[in-house]
Design a protein around this motif. Structure first.
Motif, PDB file in Angstrom:
ATOM      1  N   SER A 469       0.825  -1.213   0.000  1.00  0.00           N
ATOM      2  CA  SER A 469       0.000   0.000   0.000  1.00  0.00           C
ATOM      3  C   SER A 469       0.858   1.260   0.000  1.00  0.00           C
ATOM      4  O   SER A 469       0.593   2.210  -0.757  1.00  0.00           O
ATOM      5  CB  SER A 469      -0.920  -0.008   1.218  1.00  0.00           C
ATOM      6  OG  SER A 469      -1.714   1.158   1.260  1.00  0.00           O
ATOM      7  N   LEU A 472       2.957   1.920  -3.402  1.00  0.00           N
ATOM      8  CA  LEU A 472       2.229   2.378  -4.585  1.00  0.00           C
ATOM      9  C   LEU A 472       2.329   3.894  -4.743  1.00  0.00           C
ATOM     10  O   LEU A 472       2.426   4.634  -3.754  1.00  0.00           O
ATOM     11  CB  LEU A 472       0.757   1.988  -4.480  1.00  0.00           C
ATOM     12  CG  LEU A 472       0.416   0.496  -4.567  1.00  0.00           C
ATOM     13  CD1 LEU A 472      -1.045   0.282  -4.191  1.00  0.00           C
ATOM     14  CD2 LEU A 472       0.693  -0.045  -5.969  1.00  0.00           C
ATOM     15  N   TYR A 479      -3.238   3.778  -9.120  1.00  0.00           N
ATOM     16  CA  TYR A 479      -2.133   3.402  -8.246  1.00  0.00           C
ATOM     17  C   TYR A 479      -1.282   2.362  -8.969  1.00  0.00           C
ATOM     18  O   TYR A 479      -1.795   1.358  -9.460  1.00  0.00           O
ATOM     19  CB  TYR A 479      -2.646   2.833  -6.922  1.00  0.00           C
ATOM     20  CG  TYR A 479      -3.122   3.909  -5.974  1.00  0.00           C
ATOM     21  CD1 TYR A 479      -2.208   4.695  -5.275  1.00  0.00           C
ATOM     22  CD2 TYR A 479      -4.490   4.146  -5.781  1.00  0.00           C
ATOM     23  CE1 TYR A 479      -2.638   5.690  -4.408  1.00  0.00           C
ATOM     24  CE2 TYR A 479      -4.925   5.138  -4.917  1.00  0.00           C
ATOM     25  CZ  TYR A 479      -3.995   5.905  -4.243  1.00  0.00           C
ATOM     26  OH  TYR A 479      -4.419   6.897  -3.391  1.00  0.00           O
ATOM     27  N   VAL A 481       2.818   0.350  -9.222  1.00  0.00           N
ATOM     28  CA  VAL A 481       4.136   0.039  -8.684  1.00  0.00           C
ATOM     29  C   VAL A 481       5.170   0.668  -9.607  1.00  0.00           C
ATOM     30  O   VAL A 481       5.135   0.469 -10.814  1.00  0.00           O
ATOM     31  CB  VAL A 481       4.357  -1.483  -8.608  1.00  0.00           C
ATOM     32  CG1 VAL A 481       5.791  -1.796  -8.187  1.00  0.00           C
ATOM     33  CG2 VAL A 481       3.370  -2.130  -7.643  1.00  0.00           C
ATOM     34  N   SER A 484       9.144  -0.820 -11.528  1.00  0.00           N
ATOM     35  CA  SER A 484       8.531  -2.138 -11.612  1.00  0.00           C
ATOM     36  C   SER A 484       9.256  -2.964 -12.671  1.00  0.00           C
ATOM     37  O   SER A 484       9.376  -2.543 -13.816  1.00  0.00           O
ATOM     38  CB  SER A 484       7.051  -2.001 -11.963  1.00  0.00           C
ATOM     39  OG  SER A 484       6.409  -3.253 -12.023  1.00  0.00           O
ATOM     40  N   ALA A 503       4.047  -0.561 -13.239  1.00  0.00           N
ATOM     41  CA  ALA A 503       2.837  -1.393 -13.321  1.00  0.00           C
ATOM     42  C   ALA A 503       3.019  -2.656 -14.159  1.00  0.00           C
ATOM     43  O   ALA A 503       2.186  -2.966 -15.006  1.00  0.00           O
ATOM     44  CB  ALA A 503       1.661  -0.569 -13.842  1.00  0.00           C
ATOM     45  N   MET A 508       1.730  -5.851 -10.253  1.00  0.00           N
ATOM     46  CA  MET A 508       0.339  -5.490  -9.968  1.00  0.00           C
ATOM     47  C   MET A 508      -0.455  -6.717  -9.511  1.00  0.00           C
ATOM     48  O   MET A 508      -1.343  -6.619  -8.652  1.00  0.00           O
ATOM     49  CB  MET A 508      -0.316  -4.847 -11.188  1.00  0.00           C
ATOM     50  CG  MET A 508       0.336  -3.538 -11.626  1.00  0.00           C
ATOM     51  SD  MET A 508       0.614  -2.327 -10.295  1.00  0.00           S
ATOM     52  CE  MET A 508      -1.072  -1.999  -9.761  1.00  0.00           C
ATOM     53  N   VAL A 511       0.364  -7.213  -5.804  1.00  0.00           N
ATOM     54  CA  VAL A 511      -0.338  -6.247  -4.955  1.00  0.00           C
ATOM     55  C   VAL A 511      -1.817  -6.602  -4.841  1.00  0.00           C
ATOM     56  O   VAL A 511      -2.396  -6.589  -3.745  1.00  0.00           O
ATOM     57  CB  VAL A 511      -0.164  -4.818  -5.504  1.00  0.00           C
ATOM     58  CG1 VAL A 511      -1.062  -3.836  -4.752  1.00  0.00           C
ATOM     59  CG2 VAL A 511       1.299  -4.383  -5.408  1.00  0.00           C
ATOM     60  N   LYS A 534      -7.697   1.855  -2.318  1.00  0.00           N
ATOM     61  CA  LYS A 534      -6.671   1.786  -3.351  1.00  0.00           C
ATOM     62  C   LYS A 534      -6.942   0.659  -4.338  1.00  0.00           C
ATOM     63  O   LYS A 534      -6.617   0.777  -5.528  1.00  0.00           O
ATOM     64  CB  LYS A 534      -5.282   1.616  -2.712  1.00  0.00           C
ATOM     65  CG  LYS A 534      -4.775   2.884  -2.022  1.00  0.00           C
ATOM     66  CD  LYS A 534      -3.355   2.715  -1.518  1.00  0.00           C
ATOM     67  CE  LYS A 534      -2.860   4.029  -0.908  1.00  0.00           C
ATOM     68  NZ  LYS A 534      -1.477   3.913  -0.380  1.00  0.00           N
ATOM     69  N   LEU A 538      -6.365   0.440  -8.622  1.00  0.00           N
ATOM     70  CA  LEU A 538      -5.132  -0.199  -9.084  1.00  0.00           C
ATOM     71  C   LEU A 538      -5.109  -0.278 -10.605  1.00  0.00           C
ATOM     72  O   LEU A 538      -6.127  -0.524 -11.246  1.00  0.00           O
ATOM     73  CB  LEU A 538      -5.004  -1.599  -8.489  1.00  0.00           C
ATOM     74  CG  LEU A 538      -4.699  -1.694  -6.988  1.00  0.00           C
ATOM     75  CD1 LEU A 538      -4.731  -3.147  -6.538  1.00  0.00           C
ATOM     76  CD2 LEU A 538      -3.356  -1.061  -6.652  1.00  0.00           C
TER      77      LEU A 538
END
Length: 739
Positions: A469, A472, A479, A481, A484, A503, A508, A511, A534, A538
């Motif tokens: 969380s 991100l 949201y 990453v 990545s 992402a 993803m 997450v 969130k 995503l």
């Protein structure tokens, strides 16, 4: 099929056979001429606790994110590799060898074998038989040889580490110290790859206590046994390991005394020790079983050859499946260390990739099949390692990334290292590997039989969700990453090969799975509220020309048949994309999976195992069989160890194969089970499963000509009405129609 056997002794380590008790591992060559026993202790590693966390990472993290969002991915890669790096993990080490040089014995053996259901290794020749097993209840390894005629034997010990050997009347002792540091095997230019200069390496010991009806003659560094008909040797190992966060003991005398004290505490009754070992081992191994109804008694090397020559592979598949279960049970027991890249068996001071815990796929794969195969008790070492990573990973999360929860990058060792290593950003930088570990242990918990660890698992899942969380960032309304990676792969952008984006489908997926898990298990309402908010924002999975997009959008990938299937994580091993529930996204998965396989040129054990799992969940019987045959033909050594090119042993292929066969026989989606979803035509003739574990239930079934004819469970379960015979015999089963 529970017996691996050969008509000749092993000539090298990759022909030897493994035994173990979760603490000590032994590779056995199987000879009555010159027996060689190669010992490992799961706690013998180089180094000591070291802190490679760096506040520089946090200082440069936002700069790297900015470069990525501006499309300057190549510059972001370079900055990451310069400023967000750490240092290499430590190395799992070999302890030493015991050599038995016989005289007066029959040099030619009839067979050497290991019984996978009892964990007993035997060697037979004319008038002689030797047995070897490693007992978990007593934490010792025992070798016994009996002969119709008198023989003599010289018993020696040696190690590739700094060591010394001493003898008493009936005791041979090997002791020494591990290196302070061992460089990974892929660092070819290191001038001093093995270092002892700090003298901080842990002490280790191997003690061999001898019982014989012959005459014992101790020499300076060996013991000669003369005119014996019977010889029993009791082995124990010990190290100076004091815990992941404490300096190891370097005192060899203390470790030797610990080793001897343990041996002296064990009652030397061979038959009783063997009986206790078999009861313990068999009880676990036989909790669950499969059968393809194709037994054979030919030697294992001949069985492998027959499959390579086009014969039916069912017998070898069943044997390899049971071998995988055997390796889990031999290498991972409560209180010990989890299975690393080579399980608990390694003969090199600089083994492939340090024989560490590579947690961007390999460590997780080691346990994929464990709980479904009735081996939940063997998962405790993995759970304990992840729980210890909470402590070291909290520091990495806060110092390196400014986040709560815990972070863990792709290489872990016995000191529970969590910062990155050095090297290419597409493998060294993956701070969500701790999230993957948390997702895996939660999946086993949901499958059943880990209830006693519920509080620890809740803490692990919560820590993973907190980090995910916080890590991100909000970008263009989603949201994501960032940075990545998609493990070990690259993409083309602006004419350059790039490694970091934002992402990735892999990150993803991690997450999303972590958020789903914490919403189910946590009682932290504030965290659940933040996660839920969130989750709805995503970054979604995207579709491209070749299937699901590996990064935030479609890029050209220079290596079209890349060995990692990381973009497909959400489909397997996670269950985010359901085969029936998410049909459109399943097609995206199928296309990228097919694209990778069609362009793949290497035969890598663990990659093939993952492909079997994916093919099975995709209900793709032809691909499942094709990959199985490829693995059997190209990716196993003669002792059934799985191969990583060019000629390395990696245990994840063996253990991932167990998961693949499980998935081929039984898959599950949203609590509903489907039986034999991907059974190849030659497997469909007949077979059975006993007590496979799924969702806390044990399910047994039989099939004939591709249809399930009997099915029962120890608890009420729901099963899709597919591949079910009209007159099926059932108990505790509710059938569900497929939409």
């Amino acid at each position: 099929m529970n017996k691996i056997w050969y008509k000749k002794s092993a000539k090298n380590w990759r022909e030897a056979l493994p035994i173990g008790n979760g603490f000590t591992g032994v590779m056995v060559y199987g000879s009555h001429k010159r027996e060689r026993l190669c010992f490992n202790d799961g706690a013998l590693w180089s180094g000591y606790p070291k802190d490679y966390n760096s506040a520089d990472s946090l200082d440069y993290l936002e700069k790297i994110r900015k470069l990525i969002f501006e499309g300057k991915n190549n510059e972001a890669d370079a900055l990451c590799e310069d400023k967000l790096k750490g240092f290499y993990s430590e190395t799992f080490l070999p302890l030493g060898d015991i050599i038995l040089e016989f005289s007066g014995t029959d040099k030619s053996i009839k067979s050497r074998a290991v019984d996978l259901s009892t964990g007993v290794h035997t060697v037979e020749s004319n008038g002689m038989k030797s047995e070897l097993f490693s007992s978990y209840p007593n934490r010792i390894t025992i070798y016994r040889i009996k002969s119709d005629k008198r023989f003599s034997v010289k018993i020696k010990a040696k190690s590739k580490l700094h060591h010394c050997v001493s003898t008493e009347e009936t005791m041979l002792t090997l002791c020494g110290n591990a290196p302070d540091y061992v460089a990974p095997n892929y660092l070819r230019t290191e001038l001093f790859p093995v270092k002892y200069n700090e003298k901080k390496g842990m002490a280790f010991s191997l003690c061999a206590q001898i019982d014989t009806d012959g005459v014992s003659e101790p020499r300076k560094s060996s013991i000669k046994i003369i005119n014996a008909t019977e010889l029993t040797i009791y082995f124990a190992t010990a190290t100076g390991f004091n815990g992941f966060d404490k300096m190891p003991s370097t005192d060899t005398n203390a470790v030797v005394n610990k080793c001897k004290a343990h041996l002296n505490s064990v009652t030397k009754n061979y038959d009783e020790l063997k009986k206790r070992h078999i009861e313990d081992f068999s009880a676990l191994h036989n909790q669950q079983s499969i059968s393809f109804n194709r037994d054979t008694d030919i030697p294992t090397d001949e069985l492998i050859k027959s499959v390579k020559n086009g014969k039916d592979e069912k017998a070898l598949c069943e044997l390899l499946y049971n071998y995988g279960k055997y390796m889990i049970l031999s290498g991972s027991r409560k209180g010990g260390q989890p299975l690393n890249l080579q399980g608990i068996w390694n003969h090199s001071v600089r083994p492939p990739w340090s024989s560490n815990y590579t947690v961007n796929i390999n460590t997780q794969m080691n346990y994929w099949g464990a709980s479904r195969s009735g081996l939940s008790e063997c998962i405790e070492p993995l759970l304990q390692m992840i729980y210890e990573l909470l402590e070291t990973g909290r520091k990495t999360a806060k110092i390196n990334y400014g986040c709560n929860g815990f972070a863990c990058n792709h290489n872990v060792d016995i000191w529970r290292k969590t910062p990155p290593v050095q090297g290419d950003a597409n493998y060294m930088f993956e701070p969500l590997c701790g999230v993957w570990l948390a997702n895996e242990i939660y999946a086993h918990y949901c499958n059943g039989y880990l209830n006693e660890y519920g509080d620890k698992i809740k803490e692990i899942v919560t820590g993973a969700a907190k980090f995910a969380s916080d890590y991100l960032v909000l970008h263009n309304g989603y949201y994501v990453v960032c940075p990545s990676a998609s493990p070990e792969n690259v993409f083309a952008h602006n004419g350059k090969k790039c490694k970091l984006d934002y992402a990735s489908a892999f990150d993803m997926g991690l997450v999303k799975q972590a958020f789903k898990n914490v919403l189910k298990i946590s009682d932290n309402e504030n965290l659940k509220s933040a996660v839920a908010e969130k989750y709805s924002k995503l970054y979604p999975f995207k579709n491209g020309a070749n299937g699901i997009c590996e990064w935030h959008k479609e890029y050209e990938t220079p290596e079209k048949g890349h060995r990692h299937f990381s973009p497909l994580y959400a489909f397997y091993p996670a269950n985010l994309i359901g085969y029936y529930e998410n049909k459109e996204q399943t097609q995206w998965i199928k296309r990228l999976f097919k694209y990778r396989l069609e362009n793949s040129g290497q035969h890598i054990g663990w990659s093939a195992a993952w492909a079997i799992c994916l093919a099975a969940r995709l209900r793709d019987t032809d691909t499942a069989r094709s990959v199985i045959k490829g693995l059997l033909n190209h990716a196993i050594f003669s002792n059934l160890f799985c191969v990583h090119p060019p000629f390395y042993f990696q245990i994840d292929g063996n253990l991932g194969f167990v998961a693949g066969i499980n998935e081929m026989l039984l898959t599950e989606e949203r609590g509903v089970i489907e039986l034999i979803p991907a059974l190849p035509e030659n497997f469909a003739e007949s077979g059975s499963v006993k007590d496979m574990v799924v969702n806390g239930a044990k399910i047994s079934f039989k099939w004939n000509k591709g249809m399930v004819t009997e099915i029962s469970a120890d608890k009420p379960i729901s099963v899709y009405d597919k591949n079910i015979a009209d007159n099926v015999h059932k108990n505790n089963i509710t059938f569900v129609k497929i939409d």
